[in-house]
Design an enzyme around this catalytic site. Structure first.
Site, PDB file in Angstrom:
ATOM      1  CD  GLU A  29      -7.752  -7.704  -4.195  1.00 19.38           C
ATOM      2  OE1 GLU A  29      -7.918  -8.294  -2.408  1.00 19.38           O
ATOM      3  OE2 GLU A  29      -7.647  -7.018  -4.697  1.00 19.38           O
ATOM      4  CD  GLU A  40      -5.098  -5.833  -7.536  1.00 21.71           C
ATOM      5  OE1 GLU A  40      -5.975  -6.231  -8.623  1.00 21.71           O
ATOM      6  OE2 GLU A  40      -6.348  -5.205  -6.689  1.00 21.71           O
ATOM      7  CB  ALA A  71     -10.974  -5.841   0.085  1.00 22.91           C
ATOM      8  CD  GLU A 103     -12.356  -6.895  -5.718  1.00 24.34           C
ATOM      9  OE1 GLU A 103     -10.920  -7.087  -5.335  1.00 24.34           O
ATOM     10  OE2 GLU A 103     -12.468  -5.883  -7.007  1.00 24.34           O
ATOM     11  NE  ARG A 138      -4.138  -1.819  -0.079  1.00 26.82           N
ATOM     12  CZ  ARG A 138      -5.332  -2.036  -0.813  1.00 26.82           C
ATOM     13  NH1 ARG A 138      -5.064  -0.787  -1.860  1.00 26.82           N
ATOM     14  NH2 ARG A 138      -6.229  -3.122  -1.394  1.00 26.82           N
TER      15      ARG A 138
END
Length: 200
Positions: A98, A146, A77, A94, A65
């Site tokens: 993910e 990601e 998320a 999601e 992040r």
């Protein structure tokens, strides 16, 4: 307690407009007859998912992040950024993108305003059960940050302990894990219909 004063917006100036959020300044009426400017972030909203398997483990995601400059433990998320898409559909998407998972059942755990002092972001957190892996050939191809996502299955009680040790600090993850543990301890009675209307 409900405020007796109606905080009317007299004027709004957009300072920045982006894909995920905008920054605005509202001129707002204050109690006693005054006015004040309030700067804040208008956000598209998001969902989070607590994937819980039959062994009582939850799947956690590690993702970089940039605003905090580090990799964090989180839940699967994502943004509510597809027009007309129901939050449950966003959660399914999601979870697939993910975590490479599908689920048979979604339940509503909790809704939370992540930082109401400067943002209107609202995130809805679901519990996903009846999990199955998506075949390799059908998996979503991740890119950018990601592409480096890693996942780990952790016993729910250990994940809660990680949150209480500040090893998990993502607000939606902390809230989702605590809500899951509480719901489990109450034989799932606190769970709600996943299509419960959002209250903004």
């Amino acid at each position: 307690m409900t405020s007796l004063h109606a905080y009317a917006v007299l004027d709004r100036v957009e300072r920045f407009h982006g894909k995920i959020f905008s920054v605005v300044t509202d001129r707002v009426t204050m109690p006693g007859g005054g006015q004040a400017d309030r700067d804040y972030v208008r956000h598209v909203g998001a969902v989070g998912v607590v994937p819980l398997d039959d062994e009582g483990r939850v799947l956690l995601v590690r993702q970089y992040r940039h605003p905090v400059g580090k990799t964090m433990w989180e839940l699967p998320a994502g943004l509510v950024d597809v027009a007309g898409e129901a939050p449950t559909s966003t959660a399914d998407r999601e979870l697939a993108e993910e975590a490479d998972l599908r689920c048979e059942r979604l339940d509503l755990l909790v809704d939370l305003h992540t930082s109401p002092g400067f943002s209107d972001e609202l995130i809805r957190v679901f519990l996903a059960r009846g999990l199955s892996s998506i075949p390799e050939a059908e998996r979503f191809q991740r890119s950018d940050e990601e592409a480096e996502i890693t996942v780990e299955w952790v016993p729910l009680d250990e994940a809660v302990a990680m949150a209480l040790r500040s090893e998990i600090t993502n607000a939606a993850a902390v809230a989702g894990l605590l809500a899951t543990a509480r719901a489990r301890d109450e034989d799932w009675r606190p769970l709600r219909d996943p299509d419960t209307p959002l209250v903004r």
